[in-house]
Write a protein that holds these residues in place. Structure first.
Motif, PDB file in Angstrom:
ATOM      1  N   ASP A  46      -2.989   6.115   3.178  1.00 44.37           N
ATOM      2  CA  ASP A  46      -2.609   7.522   3.114  1.00 44.37           C
ATOM      3  C   ASP A  46      -1.132   7.593   3.535  1.00 44.37           C
ATOM      4  O   ASP A  46      -0.607   6.624   4.097  1.00 44.37           O
ATOM      5  CB  ASP A  46      -3.519   8.279   4.101  1.00 44.37           C
TER       6      ASP A  46
ATOM      7  N   THR B 124      -0.058   9.115   8.470  1.00 43.96           N
ATOM      8  CA  THR B 124      -0.406   7.692   8.533  1.00 43.96           C
ATOM      9  C   THR B 124       0.855   6.834   8.565  1.00 43.96           C
ATOM     10  O   THR B 124       1.027   6.021   9.459  1.00 43.96           O
ATOM     11  CB  THR B 124      -1.306   7.310   7.338  1.00 43.96           C
TER      12      THR B 124
ATOM     13  N   ASP C  58     -10.154  11.135   5.046  1.00 41.19           N
ATOM     14  CA  ASP C  58      -9.862   9.720   4.789  1.00 41.19           C
ATOM     15  C   ASP C  58     -11.090   8.830   5.024  1.00 41.19           C
ATOM     16  O   ASP C  58     -11.471   8.037   4.157  1.00 41.19           O
ATOM     17  CB  ASP C  58      -8.700   9.260   5.679  1.00 41.19           C
TER      18      ASP C  58
HETATM   19 MG   LIG Z   1      -3.069  12.146   6.213  1.00 44.67          MG
END
Ligand SMILES: [Mg+2]
Length: 242
Positions: free
Chosen positions: A13, A17, A195
């Protein structure tokens, strides 16, 4: 228990991140607070604030869409336009300016420490690396200064995907492009609800950046919660899973 095959690629990501999103949000909040002066109009600044707020909320609601018949690129703007009584084009111009263009200059100073070293290590280990984000990726990657070429660069609004996380379509499309099984691709993100859930739905092992301490990485369990606090932790993960 299903045995995970060796990890051969890492899909990451971007927002939150590769860089610290809270820091960038703080810088952008300041810039937005000065919008009445930079735009020379309180009314215009209020319009910008309202559109950006609706856009963020609308984006989150679109996550639940299973199989949109229309393109998410246009839907994300038309939903806001309807709500605040402006044209889709006006929404797009404001989002591009305030959410895509202006934050770019802050990306490098908000970059997570150890990011460059991680990509170098992954390349040395022969791992393929790529990104999958819900937002456009190309300009952000240029600003972040990724030191190696990425072989997959995907956005949830790409026509081949047209789905935001946690829908597994984008995760699976990356595996398809790499010609790898989902179990061979490690996903790295910063949100459990999008995620971790998306990677889990795709059958991919994953790790999540979190302020909480790591609970370790168990390469034999594909769906276990795993947290890392920095890129050094991610380097340990790929060492143990390759
Ligand atoms: Mg993110």
């Amino acid at each position: 228990m299903k045995r995970v095959r060796q990890i051969r690629a890492v899909l990451l990501d971007i927002d939150g991140t590769l860089y610290h999103q809270q820091a960038l949000r703080g810088l952008m909040a300041f810039e937005l607070s000065t919008a009445p002066f930079s735009l020379g109009s309180i009314r215009e600044a209020l319009g910008v604030w309202r559109i950006l707020k609706c856009f963020r909320e609308g984006r989150e609601s679109l996550r639940a869409m299973e199989d949109p018949r229309v393109s998410l690129v246009s839907l994300q703007y038309s939903l806001v336009a309807e709500r605040v009584c402006v044209t889709s084009r006006e929404v797009e111009i404001i989002v591009r300016e305030w959410m895509y263009r202006r934050p770019l200059k802050y990306l490098k100073i908000c970059r997570r420490r150890g990011m460059v070293e991680f990509f170098q290590l992954a390349a040395e280990m022969g791992l393929r690396t790529g990104v999958f984000s819900d937002y456009p990726v190309r300009e952000k990657l240029q600003e972040l200064g990724i030191p190696v070429p990425l072989t997959v660069e995907l956005c949830g609004t790409d026509p081949e995907i047209n789905a935001f996380k946690p829908n597994p379509k984008g995760f699976l499309y990356a595996c398809h492009l790499w010609n790898l099984d989902p179990g061979e691709v490690l996903y790295v993100g910063d949100r459990h609800d999008v995620d971790a859930c998306g990677a889990k739905a795709a059958g991919m092992p994953y790790v999540i950046f979190s302020r909480r301490t790591s609970r370790g990485f168990n390469a034999s369990a594909t769906t276990e919660l795993r947290s890392i606090t920095n890129f050094r932790g991610l380097c340990d993960v790929i060492h143990s899973a390759t």
